[in-house]
Scaffold this motif. Structure first.
Motif, PDB file in Angstrom:
ATOM      1  N   CYS A   1      -3.973  -5.924   3.068  1.00  0.00           N
ATOM      2  CA  CYS A   1      -3.691  -4.554   2.645  1.00  0.00           C
ATOM      3  C   CYS A   1      -2.766  -4.537   1.431  1.00  0.00           C
ATOM      4  CB  CYS A   1      -3.057  -3.765   3.787  1.00  0.00           C
ATOM      5  SG  CYS A   1      -4.182  -3.345   5.144  1.00  0.00           S
ATOM      6  N   ALA A   2      -1.837  -5.501   1.373  1.00  0.00           N
ATOM      7  CA  ALA A   2      -0.874  -5.529   0.272  1.00  0.00           C
ATOM      8  C   ALA A   2      -1.558  -5.748  -1.070  1.00  0.00           C
ATOM      9  CB  ALA A   2       0.174  -6.610   0.513  1.00  0.00           C
ATOM     10  N   VAL A   3      -2.639  -6.547  -1.072  1.00  0.00           N
ATOM     11  CA  VAL A   3      -3.340  -6.811  -2.333  1.00  0.00           C
ATOM     12  C   VAL A   3      -4.646  -6.017  -2.432  1.00  0.00           C
ATOM     13  CG1 VAL A   3      -2.316  -9.091  -2.583  1.00  0.00           C
ATOM     14  CG2 VAL A   3      -4.507  -8.874  -1.400  1.00  0.00           C
TER      15      VAL A   3
ATOM     16  N   VAL B   1       1.422   1.155  -0.607  1.00  0.00           N
ATOM     17  CA  VAL B   1       1.729  -0.163  -1.177  1.00  0.00           C
ATOM     18  C   VAL B   1       1.962   0.047  -2.670  1.00  0.00           C
ATOM     19  CG1 VAL B   1       0.876  -2.478  -1.670  1.00  0.00           C
ATOM     20  CG2 VAL B   1       0.331  -1.403   0.530  1.00  0.00           C
ATOM     21  N   THR B   2       3.138  -0.355  -3.132  1.00  0.00           N
ATOM     22  CA  THR B   2       3.483  -0.222  -4.544  1.00  0.00           C
ATOM     23  C   THR B   2       3.736  -1.596  -5.127  1.00  0.00           C
ATOM     24  OG1 THR B   2       4.503   1.938  -4.135  1.00  0.00           O
ATOM     25  CG2 THR B   2       5.072   0.832  -6.197  1.00  0.00           C
TER      26      THR B   2
ATOM     27  N   ARG C   1       3.698   0.575  -9.324  1.00  0.00           N
ATOM     28  CA  ARG C   1       2.474   1.384  -9.282  1.00  0.00           C
ATOM     29  C   ARG C   1       1.897   1.419  -7.878  1.00  0.00           C
ATOM     30  NH1 ARG C   1      -2.588   1.435 -13.542  1.00  0.00           N
ATOM     31  NH2 ARG C   1      -3.714   3.176 -12.576  1.00  0.00           N
ATOM     32  N   GLU C   2       1.666   2.602  -7.375  1.00  0.00           N
ATOM     33  CA  GLU C   2       1.085   2.776  -6.054  1.00  0.00           C
ATOM     34  C   GLU C   2      -0.402   2.440  -6.128  1.00  0.00           C
ATOM     35  OE1 GLU C   2       0.321   3.863  -2.112  1.00  0.00           O
ATOM     36  OE2 GLU C   2      -0.851   4.463  -3.845  1.00  0.00           O
ATOM     37  N   VAL C   3      -0.829   1.459  -5.302  1.00  0.00           N
ATOM     38  CA  VAL C   3      -2.202   0.961  -5.411  1.00  0.00           C
ATOM     39  C   VAL C   3      -3.063   1.308  -4.204  1.00  0.00           C
ATOM     40  CG1 VAL C   3      -1.447  -0.955  -6.867  1.00  0.00           C
ATOM     41  CG2 VAL C   3      -1.646  -1.304  -4.394  1.00  0.00           C
ATOM     42  N   THR C   4      -2.485   1.962  -3.213  1.00  0.00           N
ATOM     43  CA  THR C   4      -3.203   2.171  -1.957  1.00  0.00           C
ATOM     44  C   THR C   4      -4.511   2.924  -2.138  1.00  0.00           C
ATOM     45  OG1 THR C   4      -1.009   2.340  -0.944  1.00  0.00           O
ATOM     46  CG2 THR C   4      -2.889   2.903   0.427  1.00  0.00           C
TER      47      THR C   4
ATOM     48  N   ALA D   1      11.930  -3.653  -6.887  1.00  0.00           N
ATOM     49  CA  ALA D   1      10.978  -4.277  -5.974  1.00  0.00           C
ATOM     50  C   ALA D   1       9.652  -4.487  -6.697  1.00  0.00           C
ATOM     51  CB  ALA D   1      10.771  -3.403  -4.751  1.00  0.00           C
ATOM     52  N   VAL D   2       9.130  -5.720  -6.631  1.00  0.00           N
ATOM     53  CA  VAL D   2       7.808  -5.960  -7.196  1.00  0.00           C
ATOM     54  C   VAL D   2       6.723  -5.599  -6.182  1.00  0.00           C
ATOM     55  CG1 VAL D   2       8.587  -7.709  -8.811  1.00  0.00           C
ATOM     56  CG2 VAL D   2       7.895  -8.394  -6.522  1.00  0.00           C
ATOM     57  N   LEU D   3       7.076  -5.644  -4.910  1.00  0.00           N
ATOM     58  CA  LEU D   3       6.163  -5.206  -3.859  1.00  0.00           C
ATOM     59  C   LEU D   3       6.935  -4.358  -2.869  1.00  0.00           C
ATOM     60  CD1 LEU D   3       3.474  -5.229  -2.261  1.00  0.00           C
ATOM     61  CD2 LEU D   3       4.268  -7.326  -1.150  1.00  0.00           C
ATOM     62  N   ASP D   4       6.465  -3.155  -2.643  1.00  0.00           N
ATOM     63  CA  ASP D   4       7.097  -2.270  -1.676  1.00  0.00           C
ATOM     64  C   ASP D   4       6.024  -1.731  -0.739  1.00  0.00           C
ATOM     65  OD1 ASP D   4       9.756  -0.727  -1.085  1.00  0.00           O
ATOM     66  OD2 ASP D   4       8.154   0.752  -0.934  1.00  0.00           O
ATOM     67  N   ILE D   5       6.170  -2.043   0.549  1.00  0.00           N
ATOM     68  CA  ILE D   5       5.235  -1.586   1.573  1.00  0.00           C
ATOM     69  C   ILE D   5       5.971  -0.588   2.455  1.00  0.00           C
ATOM     70  CG2 ILE D   5       3.837  -2.278   3.555  1.00  0.00           C
ATOM     71  CD1 ILE D   5       3.505  -5.001   2.260  1.00  0.00           C
TER      72      ILE D   5
END
Length: 273
Positions: A65-67, A77-78, A82-85, A15-19
């Motif tokens: 929130c995703a970005v 949000v990963t 990488r977890e960016v939250t 997954a390139v984006l995981d919420i």
């Protein structure tokens, strides 16, 4: 109010984006607005996902929130593993070049004083990816990549053509073709029935699901299913017990949040009299 998700299937190496469990509440003098309340979705490499819902149902808040233009109240949000939250602004800066949010209204998101070329060049300058002749060449290449002539770099945004309230939960997730062919959730059925078809005869004869009543306030969302106050099929259970987003038999990533949809995918028809 609520939102439906459609996706185009693609190979999912990772997954390139995981919420996961995304929550964004806004607290003010009038109370707490639950703009996003427990949204989870995963987007694989090469996959396209559409988040569909009425105005104000929380789509933009999920995107922000995703970005990390907005900090979630809870959840994670990963991006690219990488977890960016919880990252600081300084830690986020070198990652910004890898994810972007394109706002739907260019007239309010583009600086009217800057030329198109300067706008395109700005992130390249900020991330120190190019300068001088290399920067000009890169800007021209990027404009050409999206079908814009090089001379448009000297124009300003207004010289080019243009191309309320998220109750914060997902109600259906499915590959796009499956969702359009056979929507399961009554809310998804209502959304799709509102989309016109380019055939006047077919448009006149198709069933239209008209939702009655107003969107509930996100300051005081209803108990049970958040759609039940406008759902033509709601039963007593819908008014008291929140439905979970669950997978349906057959796999394929299809999920729905509705008490009335059976595990095998059998669903009621909201357009039936």
């Amino acid at each position: 109010m609520t939102a439906a998700v459609t996706s185009v299937e693609a190979p999912r190496d990772d997954a390139v984006l995981d919420i996961s469990g995304l929550v964004r509440h806004f607290t003010g003098p009038a109370g707490t607005v639950k703009a996003v309340d427990g949204v989870s979705l995963s987007i694989g490499r090469g996959e396209i996902v559409g988040l569909v819902g009425e105005s104000g149902s929380g789509k933009s808040t999920v995107g922000r929130c995703a970005v990390r233009l907005d900090r979630p109240t809870a959840g994670s949000v990963t991006i690219n593993g990488r977890e960016v939250t919880r990252l600081s602004k300084r830690a986020l800066r070198p990652l910004r070049k890898d994810f972007h949010l394109v706002f739907q209204d260019p007239s309010s998101s583009l600086d009217p004083r800057m030329t198109v070329g300067a706008i395109v060049a700005q992130p390249l300058r900020l991330h120190r990816l190019a300068s001088g002749d290399a920067l000009r060449d890169r800007v021209a290449a990027l404009l050409a990549q999206v079908g814009l002539r090089p001379e448009l770099a000297r124009r300003r945004p207004h010289e080019l053509s243009g191309g309320q309230r998220h109750l914060g939960q997902l109600v259906e997730q499915a590959p796009a073709a499956e969702l359009f062919a056979d929507p399961k959730h009554p809310y998804t059925q209502a959304l799709l029935s509102a989309a016109p078809v380019p055939d006047p005869a077919a448009q006149r004869s198709r069933a239209r699901i008209v939702l009655s009543g107003e969107l509930p306030s996100p300051l005081d969302p209803p108990p049970g299913c958040r759609f039940h106050t406008r759902c033509p099929l709601a039963v007593d259970r819908c008014r008291t017990e929140p439905p979970a987003l669950r997978g349906l038999a057959g796999g394929g990533g299809r999920q729905v949040s509705c008490h009335l949809v059976a595990d095998d995918g059998t669903a009621p028809d909201a357009s039936a009299p």
